[in-house]
Design a protein around this motif. Sequence first.
Motif, short mmCIF file in Angstrom:
data_model
loop_
_atom_site.label_atom_id
_atom_site.label_comp_id
_atom_site.label_asym_id
_atom_site.label_seq_id
_atom_site.Cartn_x
_atom_site.Cartn_y
_atom_site.Cartn_z
N ASP A 1 -75.78 78.02 59.55
CA ASP A 1 -76.87 78.99 59.69
C ASP A 1 -77.35 79.39 58.29
N LYS B 1 -82.53 81.44 53.65
CA LYS B 1 -83.97 81.20 53.58
C LYS B 1 -84.72 82.49 53.28
N GLN B 2 -84.29 83.58 53.90
CA GLN B 2 -84.94 84.85 53.63
C GLN B 2 -84.76 85.27 52.17
N ARG C 1 -84.87 74.30 63.63
CA ARG C 1 -85.01 75.67 64.14
C ARG C 1 -84.45 75.71 65.55
N THR D 1 -80.38 81.00 57.86
CA THR D 1 -81.50 81.93 58.05
C THR D 1 -81.55 82.97 56.94
N GLU D 2 -80.40 83.59 56.66
CA GLU D 2 -80.36 84.61 55.61
C GLU D 2 -80.65 84.00 54.25
N GLU E 1 -83.12 70.19 58.31
CA GLU E 1 -83.20 71.56 58.82
C GLU E 1 -83.86 71.56 60.19
N LYS F 1 -82.48 84.78 69.72
CA LYS F 1 -82.83 84.91 68.30
C LYS F 1 -83.08 83.53 67.70
N LYS F 2 -84.21 83.38 67.00
CA LYS F 2 -84.53 82.12 66.36
C LYS F 2 -83.86 82.08 64.99
N ILE F 3 -83.15 80.97 64.73
CA ILE F 3 -82.44 80.82 63.46
C ILE F 3 -82.77 79.47 62.85
N ILE F 4 -82.56 79.38 61.53
CA ILE F 4 -82.79 78.14 60.80
C ILE F 4 -81.42 77.52 60.50
N THR G 1 -80.42 81.20 69.61
CA THR G 1 -79.09 81.63 70.05
C THR G 1 -79.14 82.05 71.52
#
Length: 695
Positions: free
Chosen positions: A306, A311-312, A272, A308-309, A270, A279-282, A275
């Motif tokens: 991506d 992970k959230q 970080r 990110t979602e 993974e 915007k910071k994304i994982i 964009t």
Amino acid sequence: MIRDNLEQAIAGAHHRLENLSARANQTEDSREILQEAIAEISISLEELHVLAEELTQQNRELVTTRHLVEAERQSYQDLFNFAPDGYLVTDLAGVIQEANYAAAKLLNVRQSYLIGKPLAVFIHQTELAKFRDCISKLQEQQKLTEELRIFHNDGKIDFPAEMTVAQTEGSSEQEKPSLRWLFRDISDRLQAQQKICEQAALLDITTDAILVRDLQNQILYWNKGAENVYGWRAEEAIGKNTWELLLPEASPQFAVALQTVLEDGSWVGELRKVTRKGKKIIINSRWTLMYDAAGLPQSIMTVDTDITEKKQLELELLRAQRLKSLGTLTSAIAHDLNNILAPMLTVAQLLPLKHPRLNESSLQMLKLLETNTKRGSDLVQQIQSFTSNLPGQGAIVSVSHLMKDIEQTIKHIFPKSIEIEMNRSSEIELVLGNQAQLHEVFINLLVNAGDAMPQGGKVQISTHKALIDQSWTKTHTAAKVGDYVVITVNSTGVGISPEISDHIFEPFFTSQEQNKGTALDLAIDIINSYGGFVEVSSQVGVGKQFQVYLPSCENSTPSILEEIKLPTGNGELILVVDDEAAITQITKTTLEIHNYRVLIAHNAIEALTLYGQHQQDIELVLMDMMISSMSGAKAICTLQIINPQVKIVAMSALAAAEALARANVTKIQGFLAKPFTADELLNSIHDALIAVKSN
């Protein structure tokens, strides 16, 4: 050359003989003339012999040269015939004059069949115009290459061909200009190109970002997925440095990943990244080392997803699991605390009734006991509300009383370096909500404000009314037309930057350092559940302002509730079931004071036994949902089997909705949440009995 020398030698010999003959006619000494003639003839013979030798040598050389020429011609013919590509020679009109073996094989005919045939016979009708155009273009250029479709023998021969044609000038007057055609079957190549195009289309269809970079981190390939994930178009990304484009900040993990893929050939992990919009994304990244034809490392292919979602969602699930565990623990604690608080609250209300001559000091102490017991119950309710993360049932809440409670609470939380200023409106402002949950919302906001003032500062809390009209809702989508009570929290401190203010109500988001501050997503959920909304404004280095809008219900609810007389019984027999002796005793006393008869059971088995003995006399069963030996739900179901008309009021130290959901019981006449007051107890029993009688 030798022929010319021979002719000169013969001519010279004749000339000398003629001179000798002329001299013989002029002199009588024939002997001398004869000797000279013999000498001349010898010289001429010698010259002729030498020339004959040279002529023989020349003949040998000519034979050798002829053999070499023949060998070269045969070699050329072999190359011509057995070349892998088809080779044709035509006149300027396209009539075939020569054809090699490969051409005959590609066209599936004999070589002799091709001679004299127009090449146009083997071109598909749809491409004859292109074929004639090729011949026309040769007048302006010496060579060109075109793709044409070869077609012959009713479709048995049908393939795409790459044809290269060149015009040659004749080497002599007898040799005319010609066209030389080189062609090959490119079906496999077109299929490979088609496959490559399909694979490229698949790479563009995928939602993953696929990019290829060389060992100097220069981007070589960038698919549509990469455009969607990172926002950069392919033409903008190709040629750029990966680090500079996607990792503006130095990342030790990226360097470790690069070293690993060079040593092991692959890496998965993974990262970080950022964009185009910042915007910071994982990213879940998979790297594969690519090699050239010599087996040397050439480039790195990266497939990025991506997450990110995801992970959230994982964080939300983890939070939900933690809250569930915390909720289970707090429910147990709340149950015990409410069982402790229940008799205290009832005693505080019951003693003045049993002892009407108590002095003022004793009454004040009992009132203090009642007030603090209610406050303890409210705190338990706040804890349950926070851990359950569910909006409470709406009730009428006085904003003035809410602000007073908040002021008392926050004074014990804030250090002395933070000044608190309360500007409560003198008007009575009523809103729909839950006292405990709204209390928690504002404490949460204030705690966040306090954490943003480590060196001290000032917090102002004020209330006012506001009328929101149709024009205001156009710029504030969360608002609806109507009357609102606005509670404003102003605080000094570091403030919030514009890019952060858009995220402060996202789950788990906090702008403060780890282990400080709390996420405000729960606060916004609670406010929204009552039809309200929150506005936030801030200035970095100055402070921030939260404005909580709650719908006003002052016009629909009387501000002062008239005191009513507590209902009393008519000697009805009530079965009280609870495993807490203090609760059963104080409940029994309260009911008996108000003209009810009472039976006590401390567990389900005892309750069922007593009900079986006194079924005809028992008017109502007051059942705790958490009794021992059998759950309250099973006991209620058993009673309903014994007597489908049984009247039951359930009670629990848990929240009503939660207790009933856990119990999964139906057809009960009421519910009491512990701790309950004497009037709540009496009114619940009175209402249950009246409801049954009216039915």
